[in-house]
Structures are given as structure tokens and as C-alpha cells.
Design an enzyme around this catalytic site. Sequence first.
Site, mmCIF file in Angstrom:
data_model
loop_
_atom_site.group_PDB
_atom_site.id
_atom_site.type_symbol
_atom_site.label_atom_id
_atom_site.label_comp_id
_atom_site.label_asym_id
_atom_site.label_seq_id
_atom_site.Cartn_x
_atom_site.Cartn_y
_atom_site.Cartn_z
ATOM 1 N N ASN A 144 -9.083 -3.473 10.578
ATOM 2 C CA ASN A 144 -8.128 -3.924 9.554
ATOM 3 C C ASN A 144 -7.438 -2.688 8.966
ATOM 4 O O ASN A 144 -8.090 -1.695 8.675
ATOM 5 C CB ASN A 144 -8.868 -4.680 8.461
ATOM 6 C CG ASN A 144 -9.840 -5.701 9.027
ATOM 7 O OD1 ASN A 144 -10.720 -5.343 9.802
ATOM 8 N ND2 ASN A 144 -9.685 -6.931 8.667
ATOM 9 N N GLU A 172 -14.037 -9.594 13.057
ATOM 10 C CA GLU A 172 -14.352 -9.923 11.670
ATOM 11 C C GLU A 172 -14.974 -11.312 11.669
ATOM 12 O O GLU A 172 -14.402 -12.253 12.208
ATOM 13 C CB GLU A 172 -13.046 -9.895 10.861
ATOM 14 C CG GLU A 172 -13.117 -10.582 9.529
ATOM 15 C CD GLU A 172 -11.720 -10.700 8.866
ATOM 16 O OE1 GLU A 172 -10.815 -9.898 9.186
ATOM 17 O OE2 GLU A 172 -11.554 -11.606 8.043
ATOM 18 N N MET A 223 -10.833 -6.472 3.214
ATOM 19 C CA MET A 223 -11.725 -5.650 4.059
ATOM 20 C C MET A 223 -11.204 -4.226 4.142
ATOM 21 O O MET A 223 -10.086 -3.982 4.588
ATOM 22 C CB MET A 223 -11.830 -6.254 5.457
ATOM 23 C CG MET A 223 -12.613 -7.555 5.484
ATOM 24 S SD MET A 223 -12.594 -8.320 7.106
ATOM 25 C CE MET A 223 -13.801 -7.347 7.975
ATOM 26 N N ASN A 256 -4.615 -10.608 0.921
ATOM 27 C CA ASN A 256 -5.500 -10.279 2.041
ATOM 28 C C ASN A 256 -6.983 -10.442 1.703
ATOM 29 O O ASN A 256 -7.355 -10.699 0.569
ATOM 30 C CB ASN A 256 -5.181 -8.893 2.625
ATOM 31 C CG ASN A 256 -5.500 -7.735 1.703
ATOM 32 O OD1 ASN A 256 -6.420 -7.800 0.912
ATOM 33 N ND2 ASN A 256 -4.718 -6.671 1.818
ATOM 34 N N GLY A 257 -7.810 -10.289 2.754
ATOM 35 C CA GLY A 257 -9.246 -10.503 2.627
ATOM 36 C C GLY A 257 -9.978 -9.310 2.044
ATOM 37 O O GLY A 257 -11.202 -9.337 1.898
ATOM 38 N N TYR A 259 0.824 -1.222 0.000
ATOM 39 C CA TYR A 259 0.000 0.000 0.000
ATOM 40 C C TYR A 259 0.852 1.264 0.000
ATOM 41 O O TYR A 259 0.641 2.171 -0.817
ATOM 42 C CB TYR A 259 -0.972 -0.027 1.189
ATOM 43 C CG TYR A 259 -1.981 -1.130 0.999
ATOM 44 C CD1 TYR A 259 -3.143 -0.892 0.290
ATOM 45 C CD2 TYR A 259 -1.731 -2.431 1.444
ATOM 46 C CE1 TYR A 259 -4.060 -1.908 0.053
ATOM 47 C CE2 TYR A 259 -2.630 -3.454 1.199
ATOM 48 C CZ TYR A 259 -3.796 -3.184 0.508
ATOM 49 O OH TYR A 259 -4.687 -4.187 0.257
ATOM 50 N N GLY A 284 0.724 -7.038 0.313
ATOM 51 C CA GLY A 284 -0.351 -7.681 1.065
ATOM 52 C C GLY A 284 -1.679 -7.697 0.320
ATOM 53 O O GLY A 284 -2.535 -8.542 0.600
ATOM 54 N N PHE A 344 -5.447 -1.597 6.099
ATOM 55 C CA PHE A 344 -4.879 -1.049 4.856
ATOM 56 C C PHE A 344 -5.471 0.281 4.389
ATOM 57 O O PHE A 344 -4.796 1.048 3.723
ATOM 58 C CB PHE A 344 -4.788 -2.089 3.736
ATOM 59 C CG PHE A 344 -6.058 -2.536 3.058
ATOM 60 C CD1 PHE A 344 -6.885 -1.646 2.403
ATOM 61 C CD2 PHE A 344 -6.370 -3.896 3.009
ATOM 62 C CE1 PHE A 344 -8.023 -2.076 1.740
ATOM 63 C CE2 PHE A 344 -7.510 -4.337 2.347
ATOM 64 C CZ PHE A 344 -8.340 -3.420 1.713
ATOM 65 N N HIS A 347 -1.801 -8.350 10.945
ATOM 66 C CA HIS A 347 -1.708 -6.883 10.918
ATOM 67 C C HIS A 347 -0.519 -6.352 11.722
ATOM 68 O O HIS A 347 -0.721 -5.570 12.651
ATOM 69 C CB HIS A 347 -2.973 -6.245 11.505
ATOM 70 C CG HIS A 347 -4.263 -6.660 10.868
ATOM 71 N ND1 HIS A 347 -5.484 -6.507 11.476
ATOM 72 C CD2 HIS A 347 -4.529 -7.225 9.656
ATOM 73 C CE1 HIS A 347 -6.452 -6.941 10.688
ATOM 74 N NE2 HIS A 347 -5.903 -7.410 9.580
HETATM 75 P P1 FAD Z 1 2.975 -4.729 2.440
HETATM 76 O O1 FAD Z 1 1.635 -4.749 1.791
HETATM 77 O O2 FAD Z 1 3.351 -5.844 3.326
HETATM 78 O O3 FAD Z 1 4.051 -4.572 1.276
HETATM 79 C C1 FAD Z 1 5.426 -4.648 1.474
HETATM 80 C C2 FAD Z 1 6.090 -5.175 0.215
HETATM 81 O O4 FAD Z 1 7.510 -5.041 0.359
HETATM 82 C C3 FAD Z 1 5.834 -6.660 -0.044
HETATM 83 O O5 FAD Z 1 5.401 -6.840 -1.372
HETATM 84 C C4 FAD Z 1 7.191 -7.323 0.207
HETATM 85 O O6 FAD Z 1 7.441 -8.462 -0.622
HETATM 86 C C5 FAD Z 1 8.155 -6.189 -0.127
HETATM 87 N N1 FAD Z 1 9.445 -6.319 0.559
HETATM 88 C C6 FAD Z 1 9.648 -6.553 1.871
HETATM 89 N N2 FAD Z 1 10.954 -6.618 2.149
HETATM 90 C C7 FAD Z 1 11.614 -6.415 0.988
HETATM 91 C C8 FAD Z 1 12.987 -6.410 0.626
HETATM 92 N N3 FAD Z 1 13.953 -6.597 1.528
HETATM 93 N N4 FAD Z 1 13.307 -6.213 -0.684
HETATM 94 C C9 FAD Z 1 12.339 -6.024 -1.624
HETATM 95 N N5 FAD Z 1 11.021 -6.038 -1.328
HETATM 96 C C10 FAD Z 1 10.657 -6.238 -0.036
HETATM 97 N N6 FAD Z 1 -5.759 -5.645 5.970
HETATM 98 C C11 FAD Z 1 -6.946 -5.047 5.773
HETATM 99 O O7 FAD Z 1 -7.060 -3.818 5.916
HETATM 100 N N7 FAD Z 1 -8.048 -5.797 5.431
HETATM 101 C C12 FAD Z 1 -7.990 -7.149 5.287
HETATM 102 O O8 FAD Z 1 -9.005 -7.795 4.966
HETATM 103 C C13 FAD Z 1 -6.753 -7.799 5.519
HETATM 104 N N8 FAD Z 1 -6.632 -9.147 5.441
HETATM 105 C C14 FAD Z 1 -5.394 -9.739 5.546
HETATM 106 C C15 FAD Z 1 -5.274 -11.099 5.339
HETATM 107 C C16 FAD Z 1 -4.016 -11.689 5.344
HETATM 108 C C17 FAD Z 1 -3.882 -13.166 5.148
HETATM 109 C C18 FAD Z 1 -2.849 -10.897 5.546
HETATM 110 C C19 FAD Z 1 -1.482 -11.490 5.532
HETATM 111 C C20 FAD Z 1 -2.981 -9.536 5.778
HETATM 112 C C21 FAD Z 1 -4.238 -8.946 5.782
HETATM 113 N N9 FAD Z 1 -4.383 -7.575 5.961
HETATM 114 C C22 FAD Z 1 -5.616 -6.992 5.825
HETATM 115 C C23 FAD Z 1 -3.231 -6.707 6.277
HETATM 116 C C24 FAD Z 1 -2.743 -5.887 5.091
HETATM 117 O O9 FAD Z 1 -2.579 -6.702 3.957
HETATM 118 C C25 FAD Z 1 -1.400 -5.220 5.482
HETATM 119 O O10 FAD Z 1 -1.625 -4.414 6.607
HETATM 120 C C26 FAD Z 1 -0.848 -4.367 4.359
HETATM 121 O O11 FAD Z 1 -0.580 -5.146 3.213
HETATM 122 C C27 FAD Z 1 0.446 -3.668 4.787
HETATM 123 O O12 FAD Z 1 0.778 -2.708 3.802
HETATM 124 P P2 FAD Z 1 2.258 -2.153 3.687
HETATM 125 O O13 FAD Z 1 2.265 -1.141 2.609
HETATM 126 O O14 FAD Z 1 2.707 -1.738 5.046
HETATM 127 O O15 FAD Z 1 3.188 -3.392 3.282
#
Ligand code: FAD
Length: 490
Positions: free
Chosen positions: A468, A347, A107, A104-105, A15, A100, A470, A430
Site C-alpha cells: 500500500n 491485505e 495501512m 483509505n484503510g 499526502y 485519500g 501512502f 492505488h
Molecule cells: P490524493 O490523496 O489522492 O490527494 C489528491 C487530492 O487532490 C484530493 O484531495 C483531490 O480531491 C485533489 N484534487 C484532484 N484534482 C484536483 C483539481 N483539479 N482541483 C483541486 N483539487 C484536486 N494506501 C495505503 O497506503 N494504505 C491503505 O490502507 C490504503 N487504502 C485505500 C483505500 C481506498 C478505498 C482508497 C481509495 C485508497 C487507499 N489507499 C491506501 C491509497 C492512498 O489513499 C493513495 O495512494 C493516496 O491517497 C495518494 O496520495 P496523493 O498525495 O498522491 O493524492
Amino acid sequence: FEMIDKNVVIIGSGYGGSVAALRLCEKNIPVTLLEMGLDWEKSGQKFSSMINPGHSAAWLKTKTIAPFFNLFSLEKYTGALDRLDFEHIKIWLGRGVGGGSLVNGGMAVTPKKEYFKEIFPNLDAEQFYSKYFPLANNELKSNVASEEFLKDCSFYKFNRVGEEEAKKAGFKTVRVPNVYDFKYMEKEYKEEVPRSALAGEVIYGNNHGKNSLDKTYLKKASATGKLEILELHQVNHITQNPDKSYSIDISVINTKGEEIQHKIINTKKLILSAGTMGSLELLLKSKAMKQLPMDDKIGKDWGNNGNFMTGRNWVKAFSGGTGFQQSTIPVGGIDHWEDKDRPFFVEIAPLPMGLNVATSLYLMVNKLKKYGEVNYDLATQKLQLNWDQSHTAHMKDNAKNFLRTMNKANGGTRAHLLFHNGFGADVCYHPLGGIVLGKATDNFGRLNGHKNLYVIDGSLIPGTIGVNPFVTITAIAEYCMEEIIEKDFA
Ligand code: FAD
């Protein structure tokens, strides 16, 4: 190995990284986005369903890692779902272009204004609720299922039972928006289009229906022609050079996870969006290697967003259970946040096992009473997490009370079949915090002590946001990038 110069680099395509990419590209600023996972769309490969796990099911593991589905053998592959295992907690993450959002789901929940104010006293809440949250929801294509569809759809019996029982037990239920396109799902139901949510797809990726980031922010950013996405680029560490530019040490990997090339990319401006655990690892590791100066606030104020999983067995076992077929996309929640003694949000989660398990699954989101702390151990090259039962004791207490009230009103037992003792204190979807906005960074994500190093992801939120996360991560990224582009990229 190769040495390359770039203007602006973003690490991570979740995100935070996707918002940063779009807003920079829109201003005609060329951006290089490094992502350790696969570009699934480009690869032409399909995501696998939960009951038939294939390449997308796990990040370089030989067995599946989804909760309750970890019985299957796998070929080691750069899959979309990863799990970090610590002693008292397991943290699930998405890997691949879209982070993520792939697993993810979907939501899409806007936090309660009062709680947002409590967590971010320095932010202008009015501005967030009138501008950044609506903007985030709009760009993410958040939408709500029609009540008529939910009333009749056989795949949502688990939700109807969940809401009915919650109400009977005196709880308040709420409809939860999602980025899965419910109009698409209605067509799936009528078998007019290929099925995804109704075919057991979610945690290993959705082939249809879900508006993950590759279909929203990243698609728009790519359309500008200014975005370069480098997949399978795993960043190892970061060095600050004497001229204050940054050198990024990268292993380019193949789909077996083997290094096929070693690269150094130099950049003047670096945006770290590797997700809470990824950004923490890169900063703490680079600091431990004495390559990146940093203050000691990094790693503090970490939390699991109060995640606590639990469930009930023998739910309506003699009157039809929770349904054979279940949509993988949640639509219902239990809002118990106003309770002074035991505030929580639940949820109502699907359990799409393809059998009528007569089981209700709940992902609780609680407040935090005690923060965790993250460190890096150079000797073992691993993150260390200070987090144990003392951090989750009150969440367990809330779960006990919740289940007791539900069982008393409706029958059923604590879900011993799903979890040891019926409680999943160690399930975390999360992870938040550790590089907190206004503490480890200024109020816009500029890392303390640095002029051209920014953190834009879930690590900015201090451990908890009550729902949740995101939508909040996206809104905060929008807010930070607006200021950063205006002031630092002029
Ligand atoms: P992320 O989305 O985690 O993105 C980080 C990216 O950086 C990843 O693609 C990773 O591969 C990359 N990366 C990491 N380290 C390195 C590196 N060293 N070199 C290169 N690339 C790297 N949230 C909701 O709001 N609603 C939901 O319904 C929900 N359901 C979920 C269900 C599951 C099973 C999971 C696992 C999570 C869920 N979440 C949900 C949480 C949500 O997906 C996360 O909070 C969100 O994706 C975090 O966003 P971010 O931008 O912080 O990082």
C-alpha cells in the site's frame, strides 16, 4: 470573475500536498492550498457509515460507489469518495481536505528495501530507510495493534481466520501497521468512547480514531498561521505565462457541484499534488490546450500497483464463519513477495456488512509486467487509459493459485458472490505513476522544462511499489521538499 496573485500555490491536499504545505509553512512561507473537495472538519458534518450512506458517500453521484455496497440511492453531494470508470478498470479516490487519507484503510506499510531499490535505482535507499521512512511513519502516527487485543476482539475474527488459514496453507503472515489509533479502538471495544472502526466507518470517512492528514500534517501546517486552505476550488487547467509564472483556472463550486464563481489565481511557484489521476489530468489537459509546454514522458509508466481483488466464500461456514461484526481497519497481511515465480502481497481485508458472510476478502498487490499509459482526449474532455486484461493476466494467475492453495488447505470456494468469476481485476485503490521521478521530473519532482512547477504525489512512483503506497508517497514528498525548499526557496 476574480483574478488573484499568490506566492506559492499547492493543488490538492492528499499526502504530497500536505507534506509540501507543512514544510513550506514551517519556513515561514505563506501557502495557498486549493482542494476541490470539502473541508469536512470545518463543515461540521459527520461522515457516514458503510451501511447508512449519506453526504460523504460519493462525489456527485446519485448511487453509492463503494465496492459491494453500491445499492443505495444518494443525494448528489460533494462526498469524500470518488470513482473513475474506465473500460477495464475502476479507480477509487478520496476527495476533500486530506485527500485519500479520509477514505483509505490507513495501512501504513513501508516497502521492501530490495524492491524500493529496484523501482528507484537513482535514490539513496540507505537514506530513505534511516531518515525519510521513519520521518513519514512518525508524522503520520503509524502504530501497531497489540496482539492481546487482536487475539480476543470479536471484531477481528475475520483476521484471525484469515491468518490461521493462510498459515495452514503454508503462507507467511505479517502484522501491518496503521494510522488508526489502536489505543482508541481498544476503548471503542470497551464502549468507553464513540465507535468508528467498530461501527462500520471507513471508506466514506471516519468520525473518530483515524489519524488522517487533517489531524497530522495539515493540522501542524495550519498551526503555523501560514496556510490558507481553499475548499471546493476545482482547478480546470493551468497556463504558463510569458514571464514564466502560472495562471490557474478555477471553478469554485457548491456542494451540488455547480460552479458559483470563476477564479484565476496567478502564482510564481506551483506545486501539483492532485494525486496520480488528478495531476495527470491537469498536465495532459493543459498540454492539449497548448497552454503548458511539456515533454512526452507525461502519462508513461502508469500502473495499478498490481491491485487485484479476490475472495473466498463458504469460509468456515459450518464453524462460525468470519464474524458478524468486523472492524473496518485491516491489521494482517500475507507476505509472499520472495516467491520467484509468483510474488505477491495480500491485505486480509474486512467485509463489514453487518452479517456473517463467511467470506474472506483479499486485496492483492502484485508486480507489474506491463505498464499502462494515460492520455487526454480534448474532444471528450476525458482521460484515456491504455490498460486491459493483458496488463492483469499474471495477477489473475497469481490470484487463481493463491485461492486454489487456500481452498485446498481450508475448504471454501472462489468468491463468485462478490465478483464476476470470483476475480476483481478492475478494482484499483492505488493508481501510481505517469509523472515519474527522475524521468518526467528531475530527481526531486521539478517538472522537465519548468523551473517553478513541481509534482509531489503518487504519480512520481512508477506504477508499483509492492505494498500500500501512502507511506512511500509521504517519504518521497519529504525528500523532494527538503531539497526544493533549500535550493529553490532560499
Ligand atoms: P490524493 O490523496 O489522492 O490527494 C489528491 C487530492 O487532490 C484530493 O484531495 C483531490 O480531491 C485533489 N484534487 C484532484 N484534482 C484536483 C483539481 N483539479 N482541483 C483541486 N483539487 C484536486 N494506501 C495505503 O497506503 N494504505 C491503505 O490502507 C490504503 N487504502 C485505500 C483505500 C481506498 C478505498 C482508497 C481509495 C485508497 C487507499 N489507499 C491506501 C491509497 C492512498 O489513499 C493513495 O495512494 C493516496 O491517497 C495518494 O496520495 P496523493 O498525495 O498522491 O493524492
